[in-house]
Design an enzyme around this catalytic site. Structure first.
Site, mmCIF file in Angstrom:
data_model
loop_
_atom_site.group_PDB
_atom_site.id
_atom_site.type_symbol
_atom_site.label_atom_id
_atom_site.label_comp_id
_atom_site.label_asym_id
_atom_site.label_seq_id
_atom_site.Cartn_x
_atom_site.Cartn_y
_atom_site.Cartn_z
ATOM 1 C CB CYS A 133 -0.931 -0.004 1.219
ATOM 2 S SG CYS A 133 -1.965 1.461 1.350
ATOM 3 C CB CYS A 136 -0.599 2.376 3.947
ATOM 4 S SG CYS A 136 -2.233 1.834 3.432
ATOM 5 C CG ASP A 137 3.203 1.247 4.481
ATOM 6 O OD1 ASP A 137 2.734 1.682 5.557
ATOM 7 O OD2 ASP A 137 3.005 0.083 4.074
#
Length: 325
Positions: A133, A136-137
């Site tokens: 992701c 997300c990261d």
């Protein structure tokens, strides 16, 4: 007991909930306690969902769908379904926190999960440089060199997004052409931070406490090489989330829930399915939403038939010369 329970909170689930709620069925929608909103919660710009000419962020779109579903009376439960019993007239759905829920009809809109490479060190280094992701990261890879694996729209989007943070992004694909849409490919080609590595597959990930390098194998020559990176983002597709229905619902050869033609009807009466969990071809937010509409309408017709049958006895039906469902 409910009229209907919807499992899943992506575009298919929320659209089914909107239609079911407007039909007065008071649906219960069970969303994941940690992944509510589905895959679009991990997507940045959504430019191809009708009605948003300037585009919309994935989380914002899902927030609007949830708001609309709740406006018409949907109850959204942030919980995780642990098991289901779909074989009887009363469908039973067990959750991790709120216990068991019963309904006359169930719609599965559980979507799909990120596909993994299946390498020995993939799980070990998850959260230590391996991710599925970018939204997300990506923040954690400022000024780093990273690799994105894949050749579809998701891979192009991940690679392009990650250039906001990383100094260098390798886009590794096992073939010599991408399957992504032309516009997504062009964005990647035009980005000076992205370098494409053709005809290559990842066969190893090295690093003691974090990702340090990838071992690549050329799919044409078989030659192996090392690629030094500090991050690996896997974007090679998705697998339908069908673990809850194994042994109960029929699946297709590709692993999706089998439905009858263009309907959402599964092999069990009163059980319907919609979205990516039935679609291994298109897998778009808009097609998932349309699929959710179909499921809600099918479920509404099924429940109407049950109500009619419950109020008409065989003797009364004979006297009135009307059939019993």
């Amino acid at each position: 007991m409910r009229d209907i329970i919807i499992i899943g909170s992506g575009p298919a689930g929320y659209t089914a909930a909107i239609y079911a709620a407007r039909a007065g069925l008071n649906p219960l929608l069970i969303a994941s306690s940690v992944e509510a909103g589905g895959e679009l919660m991990k997507t940045t710009d959504v430019e191809n969902f009708p009605g948003f000419p300037e585009g919309i962020q994935g989380p914002e779109l899902m927030g609007k769908l949830q708001e609309q579903a709740e406006k018409f009376g949907t109850e959204v439960l942030l919980d995780d379904v642990t098991s289901v019993d779909l074989t009887g007239d009363i469908k039973k759905v067990s959750t991790g926190y709120s216990g068991e829920h019963e309904a006359l009809a169930v719609i599965f809109a559980t979507g799909s999960a990120y596909r993994k490479l299946g390498l020995e060190d993939e799980e070990r280094l998850s959260g230590r440089g391996v991710s599925w992701c970018a939204t997300c990261d990506g923040f954690f890879f400022k000024t780093k060199t990273i690799a994105v694996i894949g050749g579809g729209d998701s891979a192009m989007e991940e690679a392009t997004f990650l250039t906001r943070f990383a100094d260098k992004v390798y886009l590794v694909h096992r073939k010599d052409t991408f399957r992504a849409s032309k516009i997504m490919q062009q964005r990647a080609f035009d980005n000076e931070k992205i370098e494409v590595v053709w005809n290559s597959e990842v066969v190893g990930i090295s690093g003691e406490n974090a990702v340090e390098a990838l071992t690549l194998r050329n799919t044409v020559s078989g030659e192996e090489s090392e690629l030094e990176v500090q991050g690996l983002f896997v974007a090679i597709g998705n697998d339908p989330r069908v673990h809850l229905v194994h042994g109960q619902l029929e699946l297709t050869a590709s692993g999706t829930i089998a439905v009858d033609g263009r309907s959402s009807k599964t092999n069990l009466t009163g059980v319907f399915a919609a979205g990516d969990v039935v679609d291994d071809t298109y897998r778009q937010a808009v097609t998932a939403a349309a699929s959710g509409t179909v499921a809600a309408l099918d479920a509404e017709h099924y429940l109407a038939g049950l109500a009619q049958a419950a109020h008409v006895t065989p003797d009364a039906a004979a006297e009135e010369l009307i059939p019993v469902n």
